[in-house]
Design a protein around this motif. Structure first.
Motif, mmCIF file in Angstrom:
data_model
loop_
_atom_site.group_PDB
_atom_site.id
_atom_site.type_symbol
_atom_site.label_atom_id
_atom_site.label_comp_id
_atom_site.label_asym_id
_atom_site.label_seq_id
_atom_site.Cartn_x
_atom_site.Cartn_y
_atom_site.Cartn_z
ATOM 1 N N ASP A 1 34.745 32.027 48.927
ATOM 2 C CA ASP A 1 34.317 31.011 47.962
ATOM 3 C C ASP A 1 35.116 31.116 46.666
ATOM 4 O O ASP A 1 35.372 30.100 46.006
ATOM 5 N N PHE A 2 35.502 32.342 46.296
ATOM 6 C CA PHE A 2 36.301 32.523 45.091
ATOM 7 C C PHE A 2 37.652 31.816 45.234
ATOM 8 O O PHE A 2 38.119 31.156 44.308
ATOM 9 N N GLU A 3 38.288 31.951 46.387
ATOM 10 C CA GLU A 3 39.560 31.262 46.611
ATOM 11 C C GLU A 3 39.381 29.752 46.507
ATOM 12 O O GLU A 3 40.200 29.060 45.892
ATOM 13 N N ARG A 4 38.299 29.230 47.106
ATOM 14 C CA ARG A 4 38.045 27.791 47.026
ATOM 15 C C ARG A 4 37.754 27.356 45.591
ATOM 16 O O ARG A 4 38.145 26.262 45.173
ATOM 17 N N TYR A 5 37.076 28.242 44.836
ATOM 18 C CA TYR A 5 36.771 27.918 43.437
ATOM 19 C C TYR A 5 38.051 27.848 42.601
ATOM 20 O O TYR A 5 38.216 26.937 41.782
#
Length: 204
Positions: free
Chosen positions: A67-71
């Protein structure tokens, strides 16, 4: 006797000197007080900014690494990047997020979801700089992390090889609304929580 005879001429001069001295002393005191007030206000604002950045990072800290990468990809899109793609898999050779800046330059980002107290090591940085341009053809390469500091060796590699090092403070500013193009020239500056001291203690 001379003073008594010329008192009418002397006393206005003495009075003027006294007034100038009093006003000068008062003015200097007011200037010093103003400087102290401005200094305190600046320190307070810096402290409030740091607190706001940390508050904005609480939700980021709760994200999974995927999710951090997508954020991070969403932050890039927010700031005008196009063709933004998230790899979301292992074996991506350091390219967690790829896209193009608004001016057309190719952007390659390595994302490391680390605990705040950790440091990005020189080994982490070496892996990324070995692939960012040679494998992915990056014009602009970012190493983005949730931890507070890069070690001195890691930051030195980033500076020498033109990798933009985005630590927790800069990421917090980005999350809070700073645009990506305003962060690119900073390249690791602005460590909070004694970051520079931490670098000197962590040479690896």
């Amino acid at each position: 006797m001379w003073a008594a005879g010329h008192w009418a001429n002397v006393w206005p001069v003495l009075l003027a000197v006294l007034i100038v001295a009093v006003l000068g002393g008062s003015g200097y005191g007011l200037w010093q007080a103003h400087r102290r007030a401005v200094g305190k206000d600046r320190a307070w604002r810096l402290e409030e900014d740091a607190r706001a950045r940390e508050l904005s990072m609480t939700e980021v800290d709760a994200l999974t690494w995927q999710d951090f990468e997508r954020y991070v990809a969403d932050l890039c899109r927010r700031d005008g990047c196009t063709q933004v793609v998230v790899s979301g898999r292992s074996g991506d050779l350091g390219a967690d997020v790829i896209g193009c800046l608004a001016d057309g330059r190719k952007l390659v980002i390595q994302c490391k979801k680390y605990a705040p107290e950790r440091s990005v090591s020189s080994q982490d940085m070496q892996k990324f700089l070995g692939t960012a341009r040679n494998e992915h053809g990056a014009d602009v390469a970012l190493f983005v992390t949730t931890c507070r500091r890069f070690t001195a060796a890691a930051l030195g590699l980033a500076v020498r090889h033109d990798i933009v090092a985005v630590h927790r403070d800069l990421l917090g500013a980005w999350v809070k609304g700073a645009r990506l193009d305003s962060l690119l020239p900073l390249n690791g500056r602005g460590h909070g929580d004694g970051g520079s001291r931490g670098q000197r203690r962590s040479p690896a």
